[in-house]
Design a protein around this motif. Structure first.
Motif, short mmCIF file in Angstrom:
data_model
loop_
_atom_site.label_atom_id
_atom_site.label_comp_id
_atom_site.label_asym_id
_atom_site.label_seq_id
_atom_site.Cartn_x
_atom_site.Cartn_y
_atom_site.Cartn_z
N PHE A 257 0.84 -1.20 0.00
CA PHE A 257 0.00 0.00 0.00
C PHE A 257 0.88 1.25 0.00
O PHE A 257 0.65 2.18 -0.79
N THR A 258 1.88 1.28 0.88
CA THR A 258 2.76 2.44 0.97
C THR A 258 3.57 2.63 -0.31
O THR A 258 3.69 3.75 -0.82
N ALA A 259 4.13 1.55 -0.83
CA ALA A 259 4.91 1.64 -2.06
C ALA A 259 4.05 2.11 -3.23
O ALA A 259 4.50 2.91 -4.06
N GLY A 260 2.80 1.64 -3.29
CA GLY A 260 1.90 2.08 -4.34
C GLY A 260 1.58 3.55 -4.25
O GLY A 260 1.53 4.26 -5.27
N ALA A 261 1.34 4.03 -3.02
CA ALA A 261 1.02 5.45 -2.83
C ALA A 261 2.19 6.34 -3.20
O ALA A 261 2.03 7.36 -3.88
N VAL A 262 3.39 5.96 -2.75
CA VAL A 262 4.59 6.77 -3.05
C VAL A 262 4.87 6.76 -4.56
O VAL A 262 5.17 7.81 -5.16
N SER A 263 4.76 5.60 -5.18
CA SER A 263 5.02 5.49 -6.62
C SER A 263 4.01 6.30 -7.42
O SER A 263 4.36 6.98 -8.38
N GLY A 264 2.74 6.23 -7.01
CA GLY A 264 1.72 7.01 -7.68
C GLY A 264 1.94 8.50 -7.54
O GLY A 264 1.70 9.27 -8.48
N THR A 265 2.41 8.93 -6.36
CA THR A 265 2.68 10.35 -6.14
C THR A 265 3.82 10.84 -7.03
O THR A 265 3.73 11.90 -7.66
N ILE A 266 4.90 10.07 -7.08
CA ILE A 266 6.05 10.45 -7.91
C ILE A 266 5.64 10.55 -9.38
O ILE A 266 5.92 11.55 -10.05
N ALA A 267 4.97 9.52 -9.87
CA ALA A 267 4.56 9.51 -11.28
C ALA A 267 3.55 10.62 -11.55
O ALA A 267 3.58 11.25 -12.61
N GLY A 268 2.65 10.87 -10.60
CA GLY A 268 1.64 11.90 -10.78
C GLY A 268 2.22 13.29 -10.89
O GLY A 268 1.78 14.11 -11.71
N ILE A 269 3.23 13.58 -10.07
CA ILE A 269 3.88 14.89 -10.11
C ILE A 269 4.63 15.09 -11.43
O ILE A 269 4.52 16.13 -12.08
N LEU A 270 5.39 14.10 -11.84
CA LEU A 270 6.23 14.23 -13.03
C LEU A 270 5.42 14.28 -14.33
O LEU A 270 5.89 14.82 -15.33
N THR A 271 4.22 13.73 -14.31
CA THR A 271 3.40 13.70 -15.54
C THR A 271 2.23 14.69 -15.48
O THR A 271 1.36 14.65 -16.35
N LEU A 272 2.22 15.59 -14.50
CA LEU A 272 1.11 16.53 -14.37
C LEU A 272 0.86 17.37 -15.62
O LEU A 272 -0.29 17.55 -16.02
N PRO A 273 1.90 17.91 -16.29
CA PRO A 273 1.63 18.70 -17.50
C PRO A 273 0.85 17.91 -18.55
O PRO A 273 -0.03 18.46 -19.23
N PHE A 274 1.14 16.64 -18.70
CA PHE A 274 0.41 15.82 -19.66
C PHE A 274 -1.05 15.64 -19.24
O PHE A 274 -1.94 15.55 -20.08
N ASP A 275 -1.29 15.58 -17.93
CA ASP A 275 -2.65 15.45 -17.44
C ASP A 275 -3.46 16.70 -17.74
O ASP A 275 -4.64 16.63 -18.11
N VAL A 276 -2.84 17.86 -17.58
CA VAL A 276 -3.51 19.13 -17.88
C VAL A 276 -3.90 19.19 -19.35
O VAL A 276 -5.03 19.55 -19.70
N ILE A 277 -2.98 18.81 -20.23
CA ILE A 277 -3.24 18.83 -21.66
C ILE A 277 -4.35 17.83 -22.01
O ILE A 277 -5.24 18.12 -22.82
N LYS A 278 -4.32 16.65 -21.39
CA LYS A 278 -5.34 15.64 -21.68
C LYS A 278 -6.72 16.15 -21.29
O LYS A 278 -7.70 15.94 -22.02
N THR A 279 -6.83 16.81 -20.15
CA THR A 279 -8.12 17.34 -19.72
C THR A 279 -8.66 18.36 -20.72
O THR A 279 -9.83 18.32 -21.11
N HIS A 280 -7.79 19.28 -21.16
CA HIS A 280 -8.21 20.27 -22.14
C HIS A 280 -8.57 19.61 -23.47
O HIS A 280 -9.51 20.03 -24.14
N ARG A 281 -7.84 18.57 -23.83
CA ARG A 281 -8.11 17.89 -25.10
C ARG A 281 -9.44 17.14 -25.04
O ARG A 281 -10.17 17.06 -26.03
N GLN A 282 -9.78 16.60 -23.86
CA GLN A 282 -11.06 15.93 -23.70
C GLN A 282 -12.21 16.92 -23.84
O GLN A 282 -13.25 16.62 -24.42
N ILE A 283 -12.01 18.12 -23.30
CA ILE A 283 -13.03 19.15 -23.45
C ILE A 283 -13.20 19.50 -24.92
O ILE A 283 -14.31 19.69 -25.42
#
Length: 353
Positions: A257-283
């Motif tokens: 559980f802890t390893a999954g949370a930490v890994s998800g946090t790291i990946a989420g921070i580093l890929t945030l710009p792509f998430d922003v673009i994806k949200t706008h593209r979905q709109i």
């Protein structure tokens, strides 16, 4: 046969990690289901709070996520008010007698006035896509990493193997699901029958080619593939270190559980710009469905437009909400998956002893 091979079927019908293909599927589905049950109420509450501040109007696009997948939703009706609610008002527009003042207030008022089931509104149709996607994703990851010769550690030159396996699994999963998501969005946006959808698809393929079924796939891959690669690199790295230090053959539920949370946090921070673009593209996808010709269809042009209008910081907005959702979702998903794999492996061992 290599004793470490996880996803290659053995002669007795089991995969190389001591579980059958069916048990592998159940392990994957369990993680998807548990994640959905825990995370869906958070997004239901978020949408209700947002729509209260800025009421949704018919045809407006909003984003919904059950912890597994992001979905584009289109408001189908104008709804009613707290004084005269519209009949059969959809869950995201149901009026509450008093304004919602925060997350806790929204949680208790929804329970009081609408019942506990309202916190899981929209979950069943989402699971129809999410569970198969999760099975494809985890099964493909297990197969890919063992085909690459990964042996459960990151020593030597093995560090890149979880990354390639994770990226490959996510690419396949997203590619398979993308046309289904596009069809679902079209169904929501115009309340079409299945016959009308088939006619729409046939006409669209004639005019735009079969590739139109994967409209918006590029921005989705730009976010999800790097996320998956970074996630599995981080998770497998932490898992290898824990097992080496503790001298164990498997992690505990808390460690996963802890390893999954930490890994998800790291990946989420580093890929945030792509998430922003994806949200706008979905709109934009929603606008395309409404045949708005002024929308930006190029991912690169959309990035440049956002940077020019709002600055580079616009590509890093929404960090806290993203991490609040991604970290627990990743933690629940991987810990459930690892737990059931270990459970089935132990049961199979006992049955053969």
């Amino acid at each position: 046969m290599d004793k470490n091979t996880d996803a290659v079927e053995t002669n007795d019908g089991r995969t190389g990690n001591g579980i059958t293909p069916v048990q592998q599927m159940i392990s994957s589905c369990s993680g998807a289901f548990v994640t959905s049950v825990f995370v869906t109420p958070l997004d239901v509450i978020k949408i209700r709070l947002q729509s209260q501040k800025k009421p949704l109007v018919k045809g407006q696009i909003f984003q919904y996520c059950n912890g597994l997948m992001d979905h584009v939703c289109v408001c189908a009706v104008n709804g009613g008010s707290s004084l005269s609610p519209a009949p059969e008002c959809p869950w995201y527009k149901r009026p509450i007698p008093k304004p919602l003042t925060g997350t806790a207030d929204a949680f208790f008022k929804i329970l009081k006035y609408e019942g506990v089931a309202s916190l899981w509104s929209g979950l069943p149709p989402t699971l129809v896509m999410a569970i198969p996607a999760t099975v494809i994703y985890f099964s493909c990851y297990e197969i890919c990493r063992k085909k690459l010769g990964y042996h459960g550690g990151l020593e030597g030159s093995d560090w890149w193997k979880p990354m390639i396996a994770g990226a490959s699994a996510r690419t396949l999963c997203v590619t398979v699901i993308s046309p289904i998501e596009m069809i679902r969005t079209k169904l929501q946006s115009e309340q079409l029958s299945y016959n009308q959808i088939w006619k729409f698809l046939g006409q669209s393929i004639k005019t735009g080619g079969v590739t139109m079924l994967w409209k918006g796939l590029g921005p989705t891959l730009l976010r999800d593939v790097p996320f998956s690669a970074l996630y599995w690199l981080s998770y497998e790295s932490m898992k290898a270190r824990v097992l080496l230090q503790r001298g164990k053959s498997k992690m505990t539920f808390a460690e996963s559980f802890t390893a999954g949370a930490v890994s998800g946090t790291i990946a989420g921070i580093l890929t945030l710009p792509f998430d922003v673009i994806k949200t706008h593209r979905q709109i934009e996808l929603g606008e395309v469905l409404k045949e708005n010709k002024n929308t930006t269809r190029s991912t690169w042009k959309l990035m440049m437009k956002m940077q020019a209008e709002h600055g580079y910081h616009a590509l890093f907005t929404g960090l806290v909400p993203r991490i609040i959702k991604v970290a627990p979702a990743c933690a629940i998903m991987i810990s459930s998956y690892e737990y059931f794999k270990a459970y089935f492996r132990e049961q199979n061992r006992l049955n053969n002893s």
